[in-house]
Every structure is written in C-alpha cells, then in structure tokens.
Design a protein around this motif. Structure first.
Motif, PDB file in Angstrom:
ATOM      1  N   ASN A 149       0.812  -1.203   0.000  1.00 52.27           N
ATOM      2  CA  ASN A 149       0.000   0.000   0.000  1.00 52.27           C
ATOM      3  C   ASN A 149       0.850   1.259   0.000  1.00 52.27           C
ATOM      4  N   THR A 150       0.181   2.346  -0.267  1.00 50.98           N
ATOM      5  CA  THR A 150       0.803   3.650  -0.427  1.00 50.98           C
ATOM      6  C   THR A 150       0.090   4.622   0.507  1.00 50.98           C
ATOM      7  N   THR A 151       0.857   5.457   1.173  1.00 53.84           N
ATOM      8  CA  THR A 151       0.257   6.475   2.032  1.00 53.84           C
ATOM      9  C   THR A 151       0.346   7.829   1.338  1.00 53.84           C
ATOM     10  N   LEU A 152      -0.790   8.512   1.255  1.00 53.15           N
ATOM     11  CA  LEU A 152      -0.843   9.832   0.620  1.00 53.15           C
ATOM     12  C   LEU A 152      -1.196  10.894   1.663  1.00 53.15           C
ATOM     13  N   LEU A 153      -0.541  12.033   1.565  1.00 55.34           N
ATOM     14  CA  LEU A 153      -0.901  13.200   2.369  1.00 55.34           C
ATOM     15  C   LEU A 153      -1.613  14.181   1.446  1.00 55.34           C
ATOM     16  N   ILE A 154      -2.848  14.532   1.793  1.00 52.41           N
ATOM     17  CA  ILE A 154      -3.628  15.425   0.934  1.00 52.41           C
ATOM     18  C   ILE A 154      -4.095  16.607   1.774  1.00 52.41           C
ATOM     19  N   GLY A 155      -3.650  17.798   1.405  1.00 54.20           N
ATOM     20  CA  GLY A 155      -4.085  19.018   2.097  1.00 54.20           C
ATOM     21  C   GLY A 155      -5.360  19.534   1.455  1.00 54.20           C
ATOM     22  N   VAL A 156      -6.395  19.788   2.267  1.00 57.99           N
ATOM     23  CA  VAL A 156      -7.710  20.121   1.709  1.00 57.99           C
ATOM     24  C   VAL A 156      -8.378  21.227   2.514  1.00 57.99           C
ATOM     25  N   GLU A 157      -8.970  22.185   1.821  1.00 55.44           N
ATOM     26  CA  GLU A 157      -9.816  23.172   2.499  1.00 55.44           C
ATOM     27  C   GLU A 157     -10.999  22.438   3.143  1.00 55.44           C
ATOM     28  N   ASP A 158     -11.463  22.955   4.292  1.00 53.77           N
ATOM     29  CA  ASP A 158     -12.536  22.291   5.055  1.00 53.77           C
ATOM     30  C   ASP A 158     -13.740  21.932   4.186  1.00 53.77           C
ATOM     31  N   ASP A 159     -14.129  22.832   3.272  1.00 48.71           N
ATOM     32  CA  ASP A 159     -15.366  22.595   2.499  1.00 48.71           C
ATOM     33  C   ASP A 159     -15.137  21.692   1.279  1.00 48.71           C
ATOM     34  N   LYS A 160     -13.928  21.193   1.130  1.00 48.42           N
ATOM     35  CA  LYS A 160     -13.646  20.304  -0.005  1.00 48.42           C
ATOM     36  C   LYS A 160     -13.408  18.862   0.443  1.00 48.42           C
ATOM     37  N   VAL A 161     -13.493  18.617   1.750  1.00 42.73           N
ATOM     38  CA  VAL A 161     -13.189  17.278   2.273  1.00 42.73           C
ATOM     39  C   VAL A 161     -14.099  16.223   1.645  1.00 42.73           C
ATOM     40  N   ASP A 162     -15.402  16.529   1.568  1.00 47.26           N
ATOM     41  CA  ASP A 162     -16.339  15.529   1.025  1.00 47.26           C
ATOM     42  C   ASP A 162     -16.041  15.224  -0.445  1.00 47.26           C
ATOM     43  N   GLU A 163     -15.670  16.264  -1.203  1.00 42.11           N
ATOM     44  CA  GLU A 163     -15.338  16.031  -2.612  1.00 42.11           C
ATOM     45  C   GLU A 163     -14.115  15.119  -2.742  1.00 42.11           C
ATOM     46  N   VAL A 164     -13.126  15.343  -1.888  1.00 45.50           N
ATOM     47  CA  VAL A 164     -11.919  14.513  -1.950  1.00 45.50           C
ATOM     48  C   VAL A 164     -12.233  13.073  -1.532  1.00 45.50           C
ATOM     49  N   ILE A 165     -13.054  12.906  -0.501  1.00 42.93           N
ATOM     50  CA  ILE A 165     -13.449  11.543  -0.092  1.00 42.93           C
ATOM     51  C   ILE A 165     -14.143  10.842  -1.261  1.00 42.93           C
ATOM     52  N   LYS A 166     -14.990  11.577  -1.973  1.00 41.10           N
ATOM     53  CA  LYS A 166     -15.698  11.003  -3.138  1.00 41.10           C
ATOM     54  C   LYS A 166     -14.682  10.546  -4.214  1.00 41.10           C
ATOM     55  N   ILE A 167     -13.666  11.369  -4.476  1.00 48.51           N
ATOM     56  CA  ILE A 167     -12.642  11.010  -5.473  1.00 48.51           C
ATOM     57  C   ILE A 167     -11.881   9.756  -5.019  1.00 48.51           C
ATOM     58  N   ILE A 168     -11.609   9.669  -3.711  1.00 49.76           N
ATOM     59  CA  ILE A 168     -10.915   8.488  -3.199  1.00 49.76           C
ATOM     60  C   ILE A 168     -11.813   7.253  -3.340  1.00 49.76           C
ATOM     61  N   GLU A 169     -13.093   7.402  -2.992  1.00 43.38           N
ATOM     62  CA  GLU A 169     -14.024   6.271  -3.133  1.00 43.38           C
ATOM     63  C   GLU A 169     -14.086   5.798  -4.590  1.00 43.38           C
ATOM     64  N   ASP A 170     -14.160   6.750  -5.517  1.00 43.50           N
ATOM     65  CA  ASP A 170     -14.252   6.379  -6.935  1.00 43.50           C
ATOM     66  C   ASP A 170     -13.042   5.572  -7.390  1.00 43.50           C
ATOM     67  N   ASN A 171     -11.881   5.893  -6.852  1.00 41.81           N
ATOM     68  CA  ASN A 171     -10.652   5.227  -7.289  1.00 41.81           C
ATOM     69  C   ASN A 171     -10.317   3.966  -6.493  1.00 41.81           C
ATOM     70  N   CYS A 172     -10.788   3.909  -5.261  1.00 46.22           N
ATOM     71  CA  CYS A 172     -10.271   2.876  -4.354  1.00 46.22           C
ATOM     72  C   CYS A 172     -11.327   1.942  -3.804  1.00 46.22           C
TER      73      CYS A 172
END
Ligand code: NI
Ligand code: NI
Ligand code: NI
Lengths: 108, 108, 108
Positions: free
Chosen positions: B41-64
């Motif tokens: 596995n790979t560990t990623l550090l992703i810096g995100v504005e508070d109001d973009k967290v859900d969008e990033v989780i969605k992108i992670i779900e789509d890929n993983c």
C-alpha cells in the motif's frame, strides 16, 4: 479515534508490528531515516480507538523500551595486526510517540 | 484546512493521484508497506480546504472502492505436469482515511 | 507540543535537517515522491514545543525559500550538430507545512 505516529528503531519494528497485528490494531509502516533516534528508524501509523491508546502505548513500551546490550567492538592490537574483541555496552531501543486526535476516520 | 492521510492500495494510487492533481489538490506520496491493507500500500498526504473534504473523499471512493475481480490461479494437474488456469474471485481496493485538523498551513 | 509535517525539496532537505539538529530539534525524514512540489521532495516530521514553532518556521524559510537559479540547457545548433549552452532561469525551493496539535507526546 486517535492516530499514533510512532518512530521506533528498525530492529524493534517487526516485533512491534506482529504484536499490534495479533491484537487487531491496524498499522502502516512508512520508510524513514535518521533523526529522533540515532540509528535507522521506522515510522508507524497506528489508528486506535480512544480507550485503547494506553494499551497500545504499553505494547510499544514492551517492544521498544531502551535497554543496554553488550556487544563487542573489534580493536586492532598493533603488533601482528590481530583483532581483539572488546566488549562494550550499547543503549538500544527507545521510541518517540505523537498522539493526534482524528477528526474523522473512514474505511472505504 | 484539513490533512487527509489516505492509505490506499498500490495499484489504485496513481489513478487517484492523477484525479486529485487534475482538480488542483496537493498530494504527497509516501512510501509505505503492509498493515491496514493486506497487499502493498501507499500512504498519501492530501491538504484540503474544510469545504472540499467531502469532494476529496468522493474522489478516493471512486478510485479505491473495494471490488471483486476475477483472476486465475495456475494449478498443477499432476499427470504430465500441465498447468490448469483456475479462476478465482479476489477482493481488491479499499482505503483507510485519517482526517486531521490542521492548526496552521503555510506555503513557503 | 506541535507536529510540523514539512514537505521540502530533496536538495534543501539535508541543509534543513542539519540546522534543525544543531538547535536540538528532533527531525524524522520520510521518503516521499511527487505532488505538492514538482520535483523530488522529502517529507519531514518535526516535533516542536508550542513556543518554538515560529523559530522552526524561520529555519525552514531560511533553507527552503523559493529562489531563482540560472542553469543552462544544451540546445542543438543544427549545422554541424554543435551544442550551445542556453542559460535559463529556474525557480527552486519552496515548502509546504502542515502544523498539527499533538494531544500527547511521549518518549519511551
Ligand atoms: Ni477521536
Ligand atoms: Ni482547518
Ligand atoms: Ni500542544
């Protein structure tokens, strides 16, 4: 949920990972080098429920506590170039823990 | 600002990094091994504005997201030593996310 | 206690680690690749007392600030295939810092 970032010595890492995995704690091993501890070290990410933090710290202490070992240095004995094992005490082990609060934990 | 520490499977990492980079999210990839997920596995550090967290989780779900793939095991058929492909279903994917609050974020 | 996660360029890492170590700050170097900064980068974990955060940020700025360097590209001069060094200005350096609150810090 807490995230424990544990920086441990390379030689203690696999025993610690075994003990944590046996007790069903999730551990991720990152490659790391130098710094907090003198020799090669390993950084572990350990996700822990709030009420299990003390148990995990105990497991880390059991595996990583600082202890003295006796090793031997080979020293040159000039006349004839023979090498003489010279026993020395070396401190090994130790760990640095950063315990962070996790705002949101998610398994996908 | 939030820091998402995402532990994903190696095979999902580059697609995820592409998608995050396209949408201008900053990602740092750390080398990691074993643990939360069975295979590499790979560990990623992703810096995100508070109001973009859900969008990033969605992108992670789509890929993983965990999905079943059919692969084939080669099994030995004793008489004559011929190998027979044996189809098996394997679960791949999955991710573990730790979302932490960032007290101070700074670009230098 | 704070944990500073600093993503810096590879070429700035060793000078920064030297400066932090001289001032007795604990630093752990993680292997990392791509992402926040274009070229190869290094992720550092730096444990800092709350009242020393600004000093550490200053040390990081001193070592990692974005600066322009002049390098030369070798370009082909068609007739005779001679290569002509062509000076170009390149931006190097830069760092991304995530400063997190540490709920509990422990040395074992
Ligand atoms: Ni919690
Ligand atoms: Ni924030
Ligand atoms: Ni603090």
């Amino acid at each position: 949920m807490k995230l424990i970032i544990a920086i441990v010595q390379d030689q203690d890492a696999s025993g610690l990972i075994d003990d944590l995995t046996e007790k069903k704690y999730g551990v991720t091993k990152l490659a790391s080098t130098g710094g907090f501890l003198k020799s090669g070290n390993t950084t572990l990410l350990i996700g822990v429920e709030d009420d299990k933090v003390d148990e995990v710290i105990k497991i880390i202490e059991d595996n990583c506590k600082t202890r003295e070992i006796t090793t031997s240095l080979l020293t040159v004995n000039m006349p004839g170039d023979t090498y003489i094992p010279y026993p020395i005490d070396v401190k090994v082990g130790g760990a640095t823990l950063f315990i962070l609060d996790v705002e949101q934990y998610k398994k996908i």
